[in-house]
Design a protein around this motif. Structure first.
Motif: not given
Length: 704
Positions: A56-59, A68-69, A101-106, A138-142
């Motif tokens: 929920s927080d990420m959304q 991104w976060v 959530a449709g985001i990526k991570l640093i 998890n390359a896709d989410a990085i």
């Protein structure tokens, strides 16, 4: 001997529209909107296992305008121990949450947040090894990884374990680069460390960019941006070191053309952080990312002085259509052409790979034709669309026979190339144009319709069969030196004769492309190494299904054809131009300008049924393994297994590292059997192997 230099037949954007084409000019927008892998980011810190990201927080974060976060993992509980499975599971779960959530991570790993010790070198290397599997999966989410691990905040200073030296830093960085997916970058806190570790003080060149070597994968995060004359030690201190700092900034500006630059600001100091100075520095250093909350005093100044909106718009890339010239109609079996200009109004380019597709979508049924890969020419890699530059994307796409006639709208799609994200609009790039974005699909509308009509025959330009190819300018045939069956045997023009050195088995592989196989062998007409340059040698090479062996065959005039490489967009050419009429003149690839040395007459020697008997001569009398499409744009491909008798074949798929990626039992009939590989293969090269009629067959499958 002078060569006739030639350019791909495309429509010039500056010319007036004709009855066959329309030239459009597009309006930009100053709207601020979200786009993947760029802009401001927010931090989320995990100090212990059990502090996983909340969906929920990420959304809500995405809804607030952040794509991104920066996820910081504090490993303080593991300075003297292996990372627990619970903590590793949390890291893996975080990637799933980000993806949902449709985001990526640093990502950054550290052993403290401001105060506290780091860990020993051996412990850090062990932790990196533990993290490797979850990162690779998890390359896709990085988006990218900050180097971390060493010193305070993981920012590579004040190590309590004596790691502030080039040797230890280099060993840790290189171990981390091996753990992070090869498609992703690692950002260092200090750009001078990159020079020292790789003992190379030159900025990356275009030829070095994105080649997945360690140096090409290292960017920078400046975490004290605009704080003082040296950005908190990012550059060299000293009143007498102004020239050194300028050289360091010049290096970073050039290097950052092809690697990521992020960071966060220091406290507000008006002599360094005014809007005019800030924007100039952000533009010069090609920033893609900044911390949305640090430092609040400097960010407040940007709001007060009025440049915050410019910063929000300009961080990273901001692509905008300027003009396009597009065909108004095309018949099935013929070629749709377009030339599209895109300008980057942002400060940086993409640093991760990005798909490019021009889509024709049926207005009645929604059915789509997708032009990608070899159907695109010009500047088709957005990673090279640098800030402030305008680039031209050309399209030459053969509409398949049997395509439904009607009105088709033209769209530009810049999807994430990862198969798990390719169809998700949250990960597609939105262009900065008015009324272009289609949020439900992630497509950008070009505001143009093309009419597809029925072709005169509805069939392919050339029927499958065995042919000779005769150069228009010389009357000499395409010939393999000495009728060799060896890889890399030279191909040239030679006086017509009856040998199989001049016989080519032509076979359609779909989408208007063909392979040409030297009769009696399994060697295909192939561009040396898939290179893109004019003058690259064309030779024969073992069939592998890759783009350098695929040729588009299109009529020119008076019964002649041009053959265009799918890999390069260059055409089959007798080197030396129309005056090159001698035996042994080499055959190369070159841009097409309509030279008679680039036009070929195809004379049918035998039909498709006769071809089948000869093309497989060295493939155990008809035993072969093929794949199409190859390359596959979405991880899906069909295998064609040809055998002399019915049997069950075990098909195995292996990653480039030799790890199993799939194993299937396939019932095969006598003749040809098609088997669709399940979807889900990530981009990369795969080895496919099976046994047919007692013979091991292998091929290389490329997933884009």
């Amino acid at each position: 001997m002078k060569h006739v230099f030639c350019g791909l037949l495309t429509l010039l954007l500056g010319g007036a529209a004709t009855a066959q084409t329309t030239t459009k000019t597009y309006s930009g927008t100053s709207d601020i909107f979200i786009n993947p892998e760029r802009g401001f980011s927010v931090d989320r810190i995990a100090y212990h296992a059990g502090e996983a990201l909340n969906l929920s927080d990420m959304q809500s974060t995405r809804t607030a305008g952040y794509s991104w976060v920066r996820r910081i993992y504090n490993l303080q509980d593991f300075r003297s121990a292996a990372i627990s499975q619970a903590y590793l599971d949390m890291v893996a779960a975080d990637f799933g949450t980000a993806r949902a959530a449709g985001i990526k991570l640093i990502v950054r790993f550290t052993y403290n947040w401001d105060t506290g010790a780091d860990a020993s070198k051996s412990r850090i290397l062990g932790h990196i090894d533990q993290l490797k599997n979850v990162l690779q999966a998890n390359a896709d989410a990085i988006a990218y990884v900050e180097a971390g691990f060493i010193g305070r905040w993981g920012e590579w200073h004040d190590s309590t374990n004596g790691l502030d030296n080039t040797t230890d830093r280099g060993d840790i960085l290189k171990r981390l680069l091996g753990a992070v997916p090869a498609s992703r970058m690692v950002a260092l806190r200090y750009p001078n460390h990159k020079k020292q570790i790789f003992n190379n003080y030159n900025a990356l060149t275009p030829s070095e960019a994105f080649n997945q070597t360690d140096r090409a994968r290292v960017g920078c995060h400046n975490d004290y941006f605009l704080s003082d004359i040296a950005d908190g030690g990012t550059f060299t201190y000293g009143d007498d070191q102004a020239a050194t700092r300028e050289n360091e900034r010049a290096f970073l500006s050039q290097d950052n053309r092809y690697v990521v630059q992020g960071g966060e600001s220091g406290e507000d100091r008006p002599e360094f952080s005014s809007c005019s100075k800030s924007v100039a520095e952000l533009r010069r250093m090609r920033y893609s990312q900044l911390n949305a909350y640090w430092h609040n005093t400097l960010l407040a100044r940007w709001q007060t002085e009025g440049c915050m909106d410019e910063v929000k718009r300009s961080l990273g890339y901001r692509f905008r259509l300027t003009t396009a010239t597009l065909a108004n109609s095309v018949a099935t079996g013929a070629t749709f052409t377009a030339s599209i200009k895109v300008k980057n109004d942002g400060w940086a380019s993409c640093y991760n790979s990005r798909g490019v597709e021009v889509i024709l979508r049926n207005k009645s049924t929604g059915a789509k034709l997708v032009a990608s890969g070899g159907a695109l020419g010009g500047s088709k890699d957005p990673r090279f669309w640098l800030g402030g530059e305008e680039h031209t994307l050309s399209v030459s796409y053969t509409v398949p026979a049997g395509t439904a006639t009607g009105q088709y709208e033209v769209l530009l799609n810049l999807p994430d190339p990862q198969s798990s994200l390719r169809t998700r609009p949250e990960y597609a790039i939105r262009l900065a144009n008015s009324n272009a974005w289609e949020g439900s699909t992630g497509y950008n509308k070009l505001g143009h319709e093309v009419t597809i009509t029925a072709g005169s025959t509805g069939t392919a330009a050339v029927a499958d069969g065995t042919y000779t190819l005769t150069a228009r300018h010389s009357g000499k045939r395409l010939d393999v030196q000495g009728n060799s069956s060896a890889d890399k045997a030279q191909v040239w023009q030679y006086t017509a004769n009856t040998s199989s050195a001049q016989r080519w088995v032509v076979r359609s592989v779909g989408d208007g492309y063909y392979t040409l196989t030297h009769e009696g062998t399994t060697k295909c007409l192939d561009v040396d190494g898939g290179k893109l340059d004019n003058g690259v040698e064309v030779w024969q090479y073992e069939a592998n299904g890759l783009d350098p062996q695929k040729w588009k065959i299109e009529p020119t005039s008076d019964g002649y054809y041009k053959l265009t490489s799918k890999a390069s967009g260059k055409c089959l050419d007798v080197y030396g131009g129309p005056a090159a009429t001698a035996d042994y003149d080499n055959v190369v690839q070159w841009e097409y300008v309509g030279g008679t040395n680039q036009q070929w007459k195809l004379d049918l020697v035998s039909s498709s049924s006769a071809r089948q008997a000869t093309a497989s001569a060295t493939l155990s009398k008809g035993t072969e393994l093929l794949a199409y499409p190859n390359p596959s744009p979405d991880g899906q491909a069909t295998l064609r297994l040809s055998a002399q008798k019915a049997q069950t074949a075990t098909v195995q798929v292996f990653t480039p590292q030799g790890r199993p990626a799939g194993r299937f039992a396939v019932p095969v009939t006598a003749g040809s059997t098609d088997f669709a590989l399940p979807a889900g293969l990530a981009p990369g090269l795969y080895r496919v192997q099976t046994t047919l009629d007692g013979k091991v067959r292998r091929l290389t499958l490329k997933v884009e």
